[in-house]
Scaffold this motif. Structure first.
Motif, PDB file in Angstrom:
ATOM      1  N   ARG A   1     -11.334  -6.232  -9.644  1.00 37.63           N
ATOM      2  CA  ARG A   1     -11.621  -4.851 -10.043  1.00 37.63           C
ATOM      3  C   ARG A   1     -12.696  -4.885 -11.121  1.00 37.63           C
ATOM      4  NH1 ARG A   1      -7.424  -1.277  -8.267  1.00 37.63           N
ATOM      5  NH2 ARG A   1      -5.604  -2.435  -7.505  1.00 37.63           N
TER       6      ARG A   1
ATOM      7  N   TYR B   1      -6.754  -8.420   1.280  1.00 37.58           N
ATOM      8  CA  TYR B   1      -5.840  -7.717   0.375  1.00 37.58           C
ATOM      9  C   TYR B   1      -4.380  -8.168   0.459  1.00 37.58           C
ATOM     10  CZ  TYR B   1      -3.345  -3.741  -1.726  1.00 37.58           C
ATOM     11  OH  TYR B   1      -2.513  -2.950  -2.473  1.00 37.58           O
TER      12      TYR B   1
ATOM     13  N   CYS C   1      -3.881  -9.373  -3.463  1.00 37.14           N
ATOM     14  CA  CYS C   1      -3.188  -8.382  -4.299  1.00 37.14           C
ATOM     15  C   CYS C   1      -2.176  -9.034  -5.229  1.00 37.14           C
ATOM     16  CB  CYS C   1      -2.509  -7.340  -3.420  1.00 37.14           C
ATOM     17  SG  CYS C   1      -1.705  -6.000  -4.329  1.00 37.14           S
TER      18      CYS C   1
ATOM     19  N   SER D   1     -12.537  -6.346   2.261  1.00 38.04           N
ATOM     20  CA  SER D   1     -11.544  -6.280   1.183  1.00 38.04           C
ATOM     21  C   SER D   1     -10.152  -6.022   1.745  1.00 38.04           C
ATOM     22  CB  SER D   1     -11.926  -5.223   0.139  1.00 38.04           C
ATOM     23  OG  SER D   1     -12.282  -3.996   0.726  1.00 38.04           O
ATOM     24  N   ALA D   2     -10.056  -5.243   2.828  1.00 38.23           N
ATOM     25  CA  ALA D   2      -8.758  -5.019   3.467  1.00 38.23           C
ATOM     26  C   ALA D   2      -8.216  -6.304   4.081  1.00 38.23           C
ATOM     27  CB  ALA D   2      -8.878  -3.933   4.537  1.00 38.23           C
TER      28      ALA D   2
ATOM     29  N   GLU E   1      -2.672  -9.086  -8.968  1.00 38.53           N
ATOM     30  CA  GLU E   1      -2.334  -7.933  -9.807  1.00 38.53           C
ATOM     31  C   GLU E   1      -1.116  -8.230 -10.678  1.00 38.53           C
ATOM     32  OE1 GLU E   1      -1.885  -4.385  -7.544  1.00 38.53           O
ATOM     33  OE2 GLU E   1      -4.023  -4.206  -7.121  1.00 38.53           O
TER      34      GLU E   1
ATOM     35  N   PHE F   1     -10.942  -7.855  -4.791  1.00 40.64           N
ATOM     36  CA  PHE F   1     -10.032  -8.695  -4.007  1.00 40.64           C
ATOM     37  C   PHE F   1     -10.743  -9.850  -3.295  1.00 40.64           C
ATOM     38  CE2 PHE F   1      -7.848  -4.575  -4.310  1.00 40.64           C
ATOM     39  CZ  PHE F   1      -6.761  -4.993  -5.051  1.00 40.64           C
ATOM     40  N   GLU F   2     -12.030  -9.756  -3.060  1.00 42.14           N
ATOM     41  CA  GLU F   2     -12.764 -10.915  -2.545  1.00 42.14           C
ATOM     42  C   GLU F   2     -13.164 -11.851  -3.681  1.00 42.14           C
ATOM     43  OE1 GLU F   2     -15.731  -9.990   0.648  1.00 42.14           O
ATOM     44  OE2 GLU F   2     -15.249  -7.935   0.029  1.00 42.14           O
TER      45      GLU F   2
ATOM     46  N   TYR G   1       0.841  -1.198   0.000  1.00 37.44           N
ATOM     47  CA  TYR G   1       0.000   0.000   0.000  1.00 37.44           C
ATOM     48  C   TYR G   1       0.875   1.247   0.000  1.00 37.44           C
ATOM     49  CZ  TYR G   1      -4.890   1.407   0.534  1.00 37.44           C
ATOM     50  OH  TYR G   1      -6.162   1.864   0.326  1.00 37.44           O
TER      51      TYR G   1
ATOM     52  N   ASN H   1     -10.621   0.762  -4.413  1.00 37.67           N
ATOM     53  CA  ASN H   1     -10.799  -0.675  -4.492  1.00 37.67           C
ATOM     54  C   ASN H   1     -10.564  -1.402  -3.172  1.00 37.67           C
ATOM     55  OD1 ASN H   1     -11.580  -1.648  -7.322  1.00 37.67           O
ATOM     56  ND2 ASN H   1     -10.051  -0.070  -7.727  1.00 37.67           N
ATOM     57  N   ILE H   2     -10.585  -0.638  -2.076  1.00 35.67           N
ATOM     58  CA  ILE H   2     -10.682  -1.222  -0.733  1.00 35.67           C
ATOM     59  C   ILE H   2     -11.959  -0.644  -0.115  1.00 35.67           C
ATOM     60  CG2 ILE H   2      -9.563  -1.605   1.492  1.00 35.67           C
ATOM     61  CD1 ILE H   2      -7.966  -2.863  -0.625  1.00 35.67           C
TER      62      ILE H   2
ATOM     63  N   GLU I   1      -8.454  -9.656 -10.361  1.00 38.36           N
ATOM     64  CA  GLU I   1      -8.481  -9.586  -8.904  1.00 38.36           C
ATOM     65  C   GLU I   1      -9.777  -8.960  -8.397  1.00 38.36           C
ATOM     66  OE1 GLU I   1      -6.109  -5.900 -10.233  1.00 38.36           O
ATOM     67  OE2 GLU I   1      -6.396  -7.984 -10.857  1.00 38.36           O
TER      68      GLU I   1
END
Length: 388
Positions: free
Chosen positions: A245, A230, A234, A226-227, A237, A251-252, A116, A220-221, A243
């Motif tokens: 998006r 992540y 991630c 989702s965090a 990506e 991310f889920e 991040y 996207n969080i 992923e």
């Protein structure tokens, strides 16, 4: 309810900003428990002279929605103050940006993963303040995925980038204030640093335990869920797998055109990864990878956050997608995140070894064993910088 560093500053440590020209690095997450934004709070405060606003990736007000979209300086329509981009022509505050600043305040919500970028904006701002002889104040906020567990490999400096400048584990278990202390003590980022700690936060808390409002720190969080995933998801990506998006659950959810969702979910559930279950899905991303195409994949459901290991789960998922499509799965090619030579997956992992082990057919358990020694060393080192 937990009191963030912002609230502690305004009620108990206003002396840090009195009679100073103040700059602030902020984004939409920079709010108090009543959802008042730090820019408005500082601008209206009778004892504070706010002169400068800066913003990280996605903008000071969250203007840019997609990943790796640079933005330009502008003038804030509410306060009339200059707003400088730290994700455009400059990543580090320039002397011109700091010319009206005596104390620079950082108040941005992190998500607890090494990738991040906000914490590297903080580190570069610390460095700039050190060079200019300015004070740097970090208003601490919760690590939304807890401060107990650490997980994953530690960055090899050869693979440093703006998604990993310093030797951290992928799930580092530190707050932004603790990271600032770590960067100062271990990484040579020197400045006149002051961290305003939270009150009432404990390391075993997830974000909902704080009773604070969740503001998506980046587009996207969108949720705490989702965090939570992540740090592992991630990794996708760095591949041609979606992923998530372009869906309401980035991310889920994940997927690709070659995937049989039922076979994938069955394989992953048979692995009995702790704290998680996979549900087969189909979806059509509305933007980003496989935009407009029907793809198959899985939705990850975290059943027990305390036992869940996001990085190992994300690695297992990446390996499973590769096994399902040996002719279709691909590692994404550079450039990515302003790295023009190394593969994006290696930049995310912080080394080239794990990708090679996957390609050689090593098991998840063998790969995990390879980073345990460095992870344990990081765990001992981080102890010196804990505030809670």
């Amino acid at each position: 309810m937990v009191k963030t560093g912002l609230e502690v500053l305004l009620t108990e440590r206003i002396d840090l900003l009195k009679e100073k020209r103040v700059g602030v690095i902020a984004n939409p997450s920079s709010v108090n428990a009543e959802l008042d934004h730090i820019v408005d709070l500082l601008y209206r405060h009778p004892d504070i002279r706010l002169t400068t606003i800066m913003g990280p990736q996605h903008g000071a007000r969250g203007e840019t929605q997609d990943n790796m979209i640079e933005w330009e300086d502008y003038r804030d329509p509410v306060t009339g103050l200059p707003v400088y981009s730290l994700y455009g022509k400059a990543r580090k505050p320039t002397p011109h940006m700091l010319k009206e600043v005596d104390t620079l305040v950082f108040d941005v919500q992190d998500v607890g993963a090494r990738y991040y970028t906000f914490v590297y904006t903080m580190a570069l701002a610390m460095e700039a303040c050190g060079e200019q002889g300015l004070e740097f104040v970090v208003l601490d906020r919760p690590n939304p995925i807890g401060g107990v567990q650490v997980e994953g490999p530690v960055l090899d400096p050869v693979f440093r980038s703006f998604v990993g400048l310093f030797p951290l584990a992928i799930r580092h278990g530190l707050t932004v204030g603790e990271l600032a202390r770590y960067f100062s003590g271990e990484c040579g980022v020197k400045c006149h640093l002051e961290v305003v700690p939270m009150k009432g936060w404990h390391r075993d808390m997830f974000f909902e335990d704080t009773e604070l409002p969740w503001i998506p720190p980046s587009p996207n969080i969108p949720t705490v869920e989702s965090a939570v995933v992540y740090p592992g998801l991630c990794l996708l990506e760095g591949t041609n797998v979606s992923e998530g998006r372009g869906t309401t659950r980035p991310f889920e959810m994940s997927g690709a055109p070659w995937v049989n969702p039922d076979h994938l979910a069955k394989k992953l559930n048979c692995m009995q990864l702790p704290g998680v279950k996979f549900r087969p899905i189909h979806y059509i991303p509305t933007f980003h990878k496989w935009n407009g195409s029907m793809i198959g994949g899985v939705h990850i459901h975290v059943l027990d956050r305390h036992s869940f290991r996001p990085f190992s789960t994300g690695l297992a998922l990446t390996m499973a997608y590769r096994e399902q499509g040996p002719g279709e799965f691909q590692w994404k090619e550079p450039p990515d995140e302003y790295e023009y030579d190394k593969l994006p997956i290696d930049i995310l992992l912080g080394n080239g070894k794990i990708r090679e082990e996957i390609e050689q057919g090593e098991s998840l358990e063998q790969i995990e064993a390879g980073w345990q020694e460095e992870l344990e060393a990081f765990g001992r080192k981080r102890q010196r910088y804990l505030l809670y």
